[in-house]
Design an enzyme around this catalytic site. Sequence first.
Site, mmCIF file in Angstrom:
data_model
loop_
_atom_site.group_PDB
_atom_site.id
_atom_site.type_symbol
_atom_site.label_atom_id
_atom_site.label_comp_id
_atom_site.label_asym_id
_atom_site.label_seq_id
_atom_site.Cartn_x
_atom_site.Cartn_y
_atom_site.Cartn_z
ATOM 1 N N TRP A 186 14.699 18.126 -4.037
ATOM 2 C CA TRP A 186 15.878 17.236 -3.273
ATOM 3 C C TRP A 186 14.620 16.045 -2.946
ATOM 4 O O TRP A 186 13.558 16.300 -2.675
ATOM 5 C CB TRP A 186 15.763 17.838 -1.753
ATOM 6 C CG TRP A 186 16.269 16.623 -1.043
ATOM 7 C CD1 TRP A 186 17.712 16.139 -1.030
ATOM 8 C CD2 TRP A 186 15.906 16.227 0.123
ATOM 9 N NE1 TRP A 186 17.596 15.070 -0.062
ATOM 10 C CE2 TRP A 186 16.592 14.661 0.697
ATOM 11 C CE3 TRP A 186 14.541 16.336 0.726
ATOM 12 C CZ2 TRP A 186 16.066 14.161 1.575
ATOM 13 C CZ3 TRP A 186 13.871 15.185 1.649
ATOM 14 C CH2 TRP A 186 14.662 14.390 2.191
ATOM 15 N N GLU A 225 19.680 19.033 -5.240
ATOM 16 C CA GLU A 225 20.235 18.892 -4.105
ATOM 17 C C GLU A 225 20.754 17.525 -3.698
ATOM 18 O O GLU A 225 19.936 16.668 -3.566
ATOM 19 C CB GLU A 225 19.678 19.527 -2.887
ATOM 20 C CG GLU A 225 20.020 19.277 -1.557
ATOM 21 C CD GLU A 225 19.095 19.899 -0.780
ATOM 22 O OE1 GLU A 225 17.794 19.937 -0.678
ATOM 23 O OE2 GLU A 225 19.711 20.062 0.813
ATOM 24 N N LYS A 227 22.830 14.613 -1.401
ATOM 25 C CA LYS A 227 22.878 14.257 -0.094
ATOM 26 C C LYS A 227 23.668 13.045 0.322
ATOM 27 O O LYS A 227 23.683 12.100 -0.740
ATOM 28 C CB LYS A 227 21.437 13.750 0.452
ATOM 29 C CG LYS A 227 21.202 13.740 2.106
ATOM 30 C CD LYS A 227 20.057 14.048 2.668
ATOM 31 C CE LYS A 227 19.854 13.827 3.998
ATOM 32 N NZ LYS A 227 18.648 14.051 4.692
ATOM 33 N N ASP A 258 24.067 21.715 0.626
ATOM 34 C CA ASP A 258 23.545 21.812 1.921
ATOM 35 C C ASP A 258 24.575 21.535 2.872
ATOM 36 O O ASP A 258 25.338 20.237 2.663
ATOM 37 C CB ASP A 258 22.273 20.695 2.406
ATOM 38 C CG ASP A 258 21.598 20.762 3.541
ATOM 39 O OD1 ASP A 258 22.454 20.698 4.771
ATOM 40 O OD2 ASP A 258 20.346 20.868 3.659
ATOM 41 N N HIS A 261 25.228 17.845 4.210
ATOM 42 C CA HIS A 261 24.970 16.768 3.550
ATOM 43 C C HIS A 261 26.176 16.083 2.957
ATOM 44 O O HIS A 261 26.438 15.425 1.885
ATOM 45 C CB HIS A 261 24.129 16.902 2.359
ATOM 46 C CG HIS A 261 22.572 17.321 2.531
ATOM 47 N ND1 HIS A 261 21.719 17.216 1.685
ATOM 48 C CD2 HIS A 261 22.139 17.367 3.729
ATOM 49 C CE1 HIS A 261 20.338 17.532 2.210
ATOM 50 N NE2 HIS A 261 20.639 17.471 3.385
ATOM 51 N N HIS A 285 22.196 25.579 1.009
ATOM 52 C CA HIS A 285 21.381 25.248 2.151
ATOM 53 C C HIS A 285 22.156 25.545 3.414
ATOM 54 O O HIS A 285 22.999 24.471 3.762
ATOM 55 C CB HIS A 285 20.835 24.037 2.236
ATOM 56 C CG HIS A 285 19.691 23.771 1.442
ATOM 57 N ND1 HIS A 285 18.466 22.973 1.252
ATOM 58 C CD2 HIS A 285 19.218 24.983 0.533
ATOM 59 C CE1 HIS A 285 17.537 23.077 0.251
ATOM 60 N NE2 HIS A 285 17.807 24.378 0.327
ATOM 61 N N ASP A 293 23.529 14.886 9.865
ATOM 62 C CA ASP A 293 22.661 16.037 9.148
ATOM 63 C C ASP A 293 21.791 16.341 10.392
ATOM 64 O O ASP A 293 20.378 16.156 10.015
ATOM 65 C CB ASP A 293 22.367 15.486 7.781
ATOM 66 C CG ASP A 293 21.418 16.475 7.110
ATOM 67 O OD1 ASP A 293 21.693 17.714 7.527
ATOM 68 O OD2 ASP A 293 20.515 15.785 6.331
ATOM 69 N N ASP A 295 20.425 19.378 11.212
ATOM 70 C CA ASP A 295 19.723 20.354 10.997
ATOM 71 C C ASP A 295 19.642 21.303 12.380
ATOM 72 O O ASP A 295 18.499 21.842 12.552
ATOM 73 C CB ASP A 295 18.259 19.949 10.393
ATOM 74 C CG ASP A 295 18.417 19.435 8.866
ATOM 75 O OD1 ASP A 295 18.942 20.243 8.184
ATOM 76 O OD2 ASP A 295 18.116 18.510 8.722
ATOM 77 N N ASP A 325 18.412 26.003 5.850
ATOM 78 C CA ASP A 325 17.885 24.972 5.912
ATOM 79 C C ASP A 325 18.151 24.146 7.076
ATOM 80 O O ASP A 325 19.250 23.369 7.385
ATOM 81 C CB ASP A 325 18.160 24.195 4.651
ATOM 82 C CG ASP A 325 17.266 22.642 4.596
ATOM 83 O OD1 ASP A 325 16.547 22.513 5.696
ATOM 84 O OD2 ASP A 325 17.640 21.865 4.064
HETATM 85 C C1 RNT Z 1 16.945 17.253 3.457
HETATM 86 C C2 RNT Z 1 17.380 18.330 2.624
HETATM 87 C C3 RNT Z 1 15.939 19.280 2.153
HETATM 88 C C4 RNT Z 1 15.154 19.560 3.267
HETATM 89 C C5 RNT Z 1 13.911 20.336 2.854
HETATM 90 C C6 RNT Z 1 13.063 20.306 3.986
HETATM 91 O O1 RNT Z 1 18.028 16.605 3.856
HETATM 92 O O2 RNT Z 1 18.176 19.193 3.422
HETATM 93 O O3 RNT Z 1 16.418 20.476 1.589
HETATM 94 O O4 RNT Z 1 15.658 19.914 4.321
HETATM 95 O O5 RNT Z 1 13.638 20.181 1.560
HETATM 96 ZN ZN ZN Z 2 18.651 21.132 2.141
#
Ligand code: RNT
Ligand code: ZN
Length: 417
Positions: A186, A225, A227, A258, A261, A285, A293, A295, A325
């Site tokens: 990513w 990955e 986004k 993810d 994302h 993820h 996003d 997290d 993640d």
């Molecule tokens: C970032 C991505 C990625 C990170 C990690 C730390 O938006 O989701 O996967 O969270 O690599």
């Molecule tokens: Zn991620």
Amino acid sequence: MNETKIKQAYDLAAERYATLGVNTEEALNALQKISLSLHCWQADDVSGFENPDGQLSGGIQATGNYPGKARNMEELRADVLKATSFIPGNHRLNLHAIYGDFGGKFVDRDQIEPKHFESWMQWAKENGMKLDFNSTSFSHPKSGSLSLANPDKGIRDFWIEHTKRCRAISEAMGKYQGDPSIMNLWIHDGSKDITVNRLYYRQLLKDSLDEIFATEYKNMKDCIEAKLFGIGAESYTVGSYDFYLGYGAKNGKIVTLDTGHFHLTESIADKLSSLLLFTPEIMLHVSRPVRWDSDHVTIMNDDTLDLAKEIIRCNALDRVHIGLDYFDASINRIGAYVIGSRATQKCLLQGLLEPIKVLREYEAKDQLFERLALLEESKNLPWNAVWDMFCLKNNVPVGESFIQEIEKYEAAVTSKR
Ligand code: RNT
Ligand code: ZN
């Protein structure tokens, strides 16, 4: 909780599920085989060991400053083991390149080697864990807003070299553990504002990826990955979903989905059955976006449930890798691991317990009221008794009793940091 009562509740649940043609023992066995890939970076807010005082960059943010984050490798390892002691089953650990064992020396990203991860491989083996890996293009003086898509050849080559080395490290891990290590790529590349040469940066990224993937490996698997946007990169992301979906479908690479994302109303679950037809496998993820996003810690919400059910409805447990993640720095970090992992497993269990045969019969016969009614009633089938049994069998706390255990660890260990 009383063991006899857990068993009694389980027996009743098993009987109830049997009336719908669902075998709870089979569900328990299937859940036992699912290893989540736990993200090492929840323990220390994505700091890593290269420069633990450095600023997190790349459009991602760990908000909060709850005390007790892991400050070094020993603490991080201890915290991960503490967390896994409350999570039923056997799980993998997902390392980022900045978490190498650098022996107190500064090793730049284009210099990292498998030897910097040897102690991790040994540690993982000792603790019955397998490792996955990630290149790290953020939080570095050369990160800027463009890495693999940077028009400056010197910077681009630096990141190409880094990512090639990461693949070699992942290969070494896979070989050592006798099981492929999954390497996620990513990058944050993008722009805050309107970008007028979108094609150019995407062409550069494509060329960089072609160069990075030129070497074929047997013991690692690549995933890429996508986004939607990052903080400070709101208008343009080079590695968008269309970009990586195209790249993955054409080149047989795994696309990482993810859950944070995408547009907030987009269903990630619905993507699985398409990707499964065009890409080799899928990496997830699992996160929880709140407004953006963000997290947040994964919970057992509709999004996670839909995703888990869809994996099982597609019969794709052997082709979908489930990583977590998120990085919440505002609550006990070990607790964050435990909540998110257990929530993901609870969702998978509910997928495994779905009376799918009956539901599909209804659907095939166009009995759509019946399908919807059973989907609704399924929500209150006694899956929780099966979950408790799963925890009991795995010798981890049943129900909320892990709360006090984590509080004890906090009092004795993390609060003293
Ligand atoms: C970032 C991505 C990625 C990170 C990690 C730390 O938006 O989701 O996967 O969270 O690599
Ligand atoms: Zn991620």
